[in-house]
Design a protein around this motif. Sequence first.
Motif, PDB file in Angstrom:
ATOM      1  N   TYR A  41       6.890 -15.027   8.296  1.00 36.94           N
ATOM      2  CA  TYR A  41       7.121 -14.271   6.734  1.00 36.94           C
ATOM      3  C   TYR A  41       8.336 -14.728   6.038  1.00 36.94           C
ATOM      4  O   TYR A  41       9.403 -15.165   6.879  1.00 36.94           O
ATOM      5  CB  TYR A  41       6.928 -12.966   6.849  1.00 36.94           C
ATOM      6  N   LYS A  42       8.634 -14.600   4.891  1.00 36.54           N
ATOM      7  CA  LYS A  42       9.944 -15.030   4.448  1.00 36.54           C
ATOM      8  C   LYS A  42      10.120 -13.494   3.471  1.00 36.54           C
ATOM      9  O   LYS A  42       9.327 -13.028   2.602  1.00 36.54           O
ATOM     10  CB  LYS A  42      10.009 -16.135   3.485  1.00 36.54           C
ATOM     11  N   VAL A  43      11.529 -13.280   3.395  1.00 41.19           N
ATOM     12  CA  VAL A  43      11.731 -12.218   2.356  1.00 41.19           C
ATOM     13  C   VAL A  43      12.110 -12.672   1.131  1.00 41.19           C
ATOM     14  O   VAL A  43      13.101 -13.667   1.202  1.00 41.19           O
ATOM     15  CB  VAL A  43      12.800 -11.180   3.046  1.00 41.19           C
ATOM     16  N   TRP A  54       3.909 -14.658   2.661  1.00 43.89           N
ATOM     17  CA  TRP A  54       3.131 -15.243   3.761  1.00 43.89           C
ATOM     18  C   TRP A  54       1.717 -15.848   3.334  1.00 43.89           C
ATOM     19  O   TRP A  54       1.476 -15.208   2.486  1.00 43.89           O
ATOM     20  CB  TRP A  54       3.381 -14.985   5.160  1.00 43.89           C
ATOM     21  N   ASN A  55       1.472 -16.762   3.927  1.00 39.83           N
ATOM     22  CA  ASN A  55       0.314 -17.421   3.487  1.00 39.83           C
ATOM     23  C   ASN A  55      -0.055 -17.581   1.871  1.00 39.83           C
ATOM     24  O   ASN A  55      -1.322 -17.403   1.439  1.00 39.83           O
ATOM     25  CB  ASN A  55      -1.056 -16.386   3.911  1.00 39.83           C
ATOM     26  N   GLY A  56       0.898 -17.895   1.256  1.00 44.65           N
ATOM     27  CA  GLY A  56       0.810 -18.135  -0.351  1.00 44.65           C
ATOM     28  C   GLY A  56       0.882 -16.758  -1.280  1.00 44.65           C
ATOM     29  O   GLY A  56       0.275 -16.890  -2.449  1.00 44.65           O
ATOM     30  N   LYS A  57       1.003 -15.492  -0.408  1.00 44.91           N
ATOM     31  CA  LYS A  57       0.652 -14.428  -1.176  1.00 44.91           C
ATOM     32  C   LYS A  57       2.053 -13.629  -1.005  1.00 44.91           C
ATOM     33  O   LYS A  57       2.352 -13.785   0.058  1.00 44.91           O
ATOM     34  CB  LYS A  57      -0.517 -13.753  -0.577  1.00 44.91           C
ATOM     35  N   GLY A  65       1.084  -0.223   6.019  1.00 47.37           N
ATOM     36  CA  GLY A  65       1.392  -1.251   6.370  1.00 47.37           C
ATOM     37  C   GLY A  65       1.809  -2.230   5.176  1.00 47.37           C
ATOM     38  O   GLY A  65       2.723  -1.628   4.239  1.00 47.37           O
ATOM     39  N   TYR A  66       1.315  -3.344   4.980  1.00 48.26           N
ATOM     40  CA  TYR A  66       1.639  -4.390   4.063  1.00 48.26           C
ATOM     41  C   TYR A  66       0.691  -4.825   2.982  1.00 48.26           C
ATOM     42  O   TYR A  66      -0.575  -4.861   3.503  1.00 48.26           O
ATOM     43  CB  TYR A  66       2.048  -5.516   4.596  1.00 48.26           C
ATOM     44  N   VAL A  67       0.949  -4.621   1.716  1.00 44.89           N
ATOM     45  CA  VAL A  67      -0.236  -4.686   0.826  1.00 44.89           C
ATOM     46  C   VAL A  67      -0.130  -5.935  -0.045  1.00 44.89           C
ATOM     47  O   VAL A  67       0.986  -6.021  -0.655  1.00 44.89           O
ATOM     48  CB  VAL A  67      -0.525  -3.424  -0.293  1.00 44.89           C
ATOM     49  N   VAL A  68      -1.015  -6.649  -0.737  1.00 45.47           N
ATOM     50  CA  VAL A  68      -0.936  -7.879  -1.273  1.00 45.47           C
ATOM     51  C   VAL A  68      -0.484  -7.086  -2.896  1.00 45.47           C
ATOM     52  O   VAL A  68      -1.308  -6.368  -3.342  1.00 45.47           O
ATOM     53  CB  VAL A  68      -2.331  -8.734  -1.372  1.00 45.47           C
TER      54      VAL A  68
END
Length: 71
Positions: A41-43, A54-57, A65-68
């Motif tokens: 991942y990148k910040v 990450w993964n283009g999103k 957790g983490y939400v798109v």
Amino acid sequence: MKKSLILLLVVFMCGLASCATRVRTKAPTKVVVVQKRPANYKVVKIKGKRYYFWNGKHYTKTRRGYVVVKV
């Protein structure tokens, strides 16, 4: 006298009518929560807010957790 009383009654009844309209909302969309972010991942900071990419999103961190998100 009778006509003015009826007219006054009609105006009074119209004044009690609600001007509210029904508002429909869209059905809730499915939200996918990712529990762990991957190692690659990148910040990214956009307009002062922190996002994980990450993964283009773009994802934002929540308690669950983490939400798109759309940026």
